[in-house]
Motif scaffolding. Structure first.
Motif, PDB file in Angstrom:
ATOM      1  N   PRO A  63       9.941  38.608 -65.297  1.00  0.00           N
ATOM      2  CA  PRO A  63      10.227  39.697 -66.246  1.00  0.00           C
ATOM      3  C   PRO A  63      10.572  40.976 -65.495  1.00  0.00           C
ATOM      4  N   ASP A  64      10.821  42.050 -66.228  1.00  0.00           N
ATOM      5  CA  ASP A  64      11.121  43.334 -65.596  1.00  0.00           C
ATOM      6  C   ASP A  64       9.847  43.912 -64.971  1.00  0.00           C
ATOM      7  N   VAL A  65       9.871  44.073 -63.663  1.00  0.00           N
ATOM      8  CA  VAL A  65       8.785  44.705 -62.915  1.00  0.00           C
ATOM      9  C   VAL A  65       9.430  45.637 -61.891  1.00  0.00           C
ATOM     10  N   ASP A  66       8.625  46.471 -61.278  1.00  0.00           N
ATOM     11  CA  ASP A  66       9.166  47.373 -60.260  1.00  0.00           C
ATOM     12  C   ASP A  66       9.425  46.660 -58.944  1.00  0.00           C
ATOM     13  N   VAL A  67       8.550  45.733 -58.596  1.00  0.00           N
ATOM     14  CA  VAL A  67       8.691  45.016 -57.330  1.00  0.00           C
ATOM     15  C   VAL A  67       8.105  43.623 -57.480  1.00  0.00           C
ATOM     16  N   VAL A  68       8.753  42.659 -56.859  1.00  0.00           N
ATOM     17  CA  VAL A  68       8.235  41.300 -56.855  1.00  0.00           C
ATOM     18  C   VAL A  68       8.001  40.864 -55.409  1.00  0.00           C
ATOM     19  N   PHE A  69       6.828  40.309 -55.184  1.00  0.00           N
ATOM     20  CA  PHE A  69       6.498  39.696 -53.907  1.00  0.00           C
ATOM     21  C   PHE A  69       6.845  38.211 -54.018  1.00  0.00           C
ATOM     22  N   MET A  70       7.619  37.726 -53.066  1.00  0.00           N
ATOM     23  CA  MET A  70       8.036  36.324 -53.093  1.00  0.00           C
ATOM     24  C   MET A  70       7.307  35.577 -51.978  1.00  0.00           C
ATOM     25  N   ALA A  71       6.259  34.854 -52.364  1.00  0.00           N
ATOM     26  CA  ALA A  71       5.464  34.080 -51.406  1.00  0.00           C
ATOM     27  C   ALA A  71       5.837  32.614 -51.573  1.00  0.00           C
ATOM     28  N   LEU A  72       7.041  32.293 -51.154  1.00  0.00           N
ATOM     29  CA  LEU A  72       7.652  30.999 -51.442  1.00  0.00           C
ATOM     30  C   LEU A  72       8.086  30.292 -50.164  1.00  0.00           C
ATOM     31  N   PRO A  73       8.221  28.967 -50.210  1.00  0.00           N
ATOM     32  CA  PRO A  73       8.764  28.250 -49.052  1.00  0.00           C
ATOM     33  C   PRO A  73      10.184  28.707 -48.745  1.00  0.00           C
ATOM     34  N   HIS A  74      10.584  28.563 -47.480  1.00  0.00           N
ATOM     35  CA  HIS A  74      11.926  29.005 -47.105  1.00  0.00           C
ATOM     36  C   HIS A  74      12.980  28.222 -47.901  1.00  0.00           C
ATOM     37  N   GLY A  75      14.090  28.915 -48.155  1.00  0.00           N
ATOM     38  CA  GLY A  75      15.190  28.319 -48.890  1.00  0.00           C
ATOM     39  C   GLY A  75      15.208  28.656 -50.369  1.00  0.00           C
ATOM     40  N   ILE A  76      14.089  29.158 -50.900  1.00  0.00           N
ATOM     41  CA  ILE A  76      14.005  29.440 -52.339  1.00  0.00           C
ATOM     42  C   ILE A  76      14.299  30.907 -52.639  1.00  0.00           C
TER      43      ILE A  76
END
Length: 342
Positions: A63-76
């Motif tokens: 959704p709409d947020v100010d910042v997203v942290f992406m703690a995901l496997p590489h490639g995603i």
């Protein structure tokens, strides 16, 4: 309040992000995404959040947020980033997709195609103590790897000052098992790790090109290293021992003074007093890093030692430090924790 989203919240770095952000006075975590656990409560998967976070995990439709942290496997992350940026959402990527500037190097070491190579030019490498001015005002931050963080904090100031030779650097690093993530892998089982100590990824570890890239930038010339990581039967922490030749006429005092000049005003970096050496427990659960060195005149080499928590300064704490910079907050906000001891 800064609105926060976390993709990949059920992994170790995602959980650590949530733990730290839960005590941050200027943010509100409004979205927790998980591809595998949508519909479940985070407290059902991570019971240590029962008294503090009761949020239901959602699908990865951010959704709409100010910042997203992406703690995901590489490639995603590289496949998701552009759409989020176009919506005005800042991104702090804790994975590897935006750390390497050369797409061919990324694809060679990570063995996946990069989904959006043009974004590599927009990404900023997020190690605040070394690249703070570049981070300010940006929208896409590549959070460094844990081994590269521990290595660069020790090496980059000395290389920039021309105090050590750029050739022949050896990095010998040891990490706790949490650095490998939550995946169920045979060589990470208790019976495989307990009372054992082993090297892995010898000569082929994916943090090698990241370290070489940043050290090369420090001297504006190619740097090639020997990097060997080891797995230690403990949960958290990285202890890195580095060997480098010093340049002609340089003393141990010169090396120490360089560190002091760089770090004495840094709240998270500590050059230890003479005779005291870093331990992983000094940093356990905190965003702090500890440094020490000694010059060996017999070999004309300096031994550098650094210690960090791989999940905090090596991942989630550093990500929050970067977020604080992006939103004009003191870097220590929400990160004032001292280490757990013993």
């Amino acid at each position: 309040m800064i609105t926060i989203g976390i993709l990949g919240v059920t992994g170790y770095t995602g959980q650590e992000l949530l733990r730290l952000l839960n005590n941050h006075p200027e943010v509100k975590v409004t979205y927790l995404g998980s591809s595998s656990s949508a519909g479940k409560r985070i407290s059902d998967i991570c019971p240590h959040f029962q008294d503090s976070v009761d949020t239901v995990l959602e699908t990865e439709d951010v959704p709409d947020v100010d910042v997203v942290f992406m703690a995901l496997p590489h490639g995603i992350a590289s496949a998701r980033a552009r759409e989020l940026l176009q919506r005005g959402i800042k991104i702090i990527d804790l994975g590897a997709d935006f750390r390497l500037k050369d797409v061919a190097t990324y694809e060679s070491w990570y063995r996946v195609a990069h989904a959006d190579p043009t974004l590599l030019k927009e990404a900023v490498y997020g190690l605040p103590e070394l690249y703070r001015e570049q981070i300010t005002g940006k929208t896409l931050i590549a959070n460094p790897g844990c081994y590269p963080t521990a290595s660069q904090l020790a090496l980059v100031p000395l290389l920039r000052a021309g105090l050590i030779e750029m050739n022949g650097i050896i990095i010998d690093a040891k990490s706790g098992v949490s650095g490998a993530g939550r995946g169920i892998v045979q060589n990470l089982h208790y019976s495989e790790v307990n009372e054992n100590f082993k090297a892995y990824g010898v000569g082929v570890h994916r943090h090698t090109p990241e370290i070489e890239q940043q050290l090369s930038d420090a001297v504006n010339s190619p740097v090639v290293i020997n990097f060997t990581p080891h797995l230690v039967p403990m949960t958290r922490g990285i202890l890195t021992t580095i060997y480098a030749a010093i340049t002609s006429g340089v003393s141990e005092e010169d090396l120490k003074n360089c560190w002091h000049l760089m770090y004495d005003n840094e709240p998270f970096i500590h050059v230890m007093p003479e005779g005291e050496w870093p331990q992983t427990k000094y940093a356990y659960g905190s965003n702090h890093a500890y440094l020490q060195l000694r010059y060996d005149p017999r070999t004309n080499r300096v031994v550098l030692v650094s210690a960090i928590d791989n999940l905090v300064k090596g991942a989630s704490g550093q990500a929050i430090q970067n977020m604080n910079i992006l939103f004009g907050l003191p870097e220590t906000t929400g990160l004032q924790h001292t280490a757990l001891w013993p």
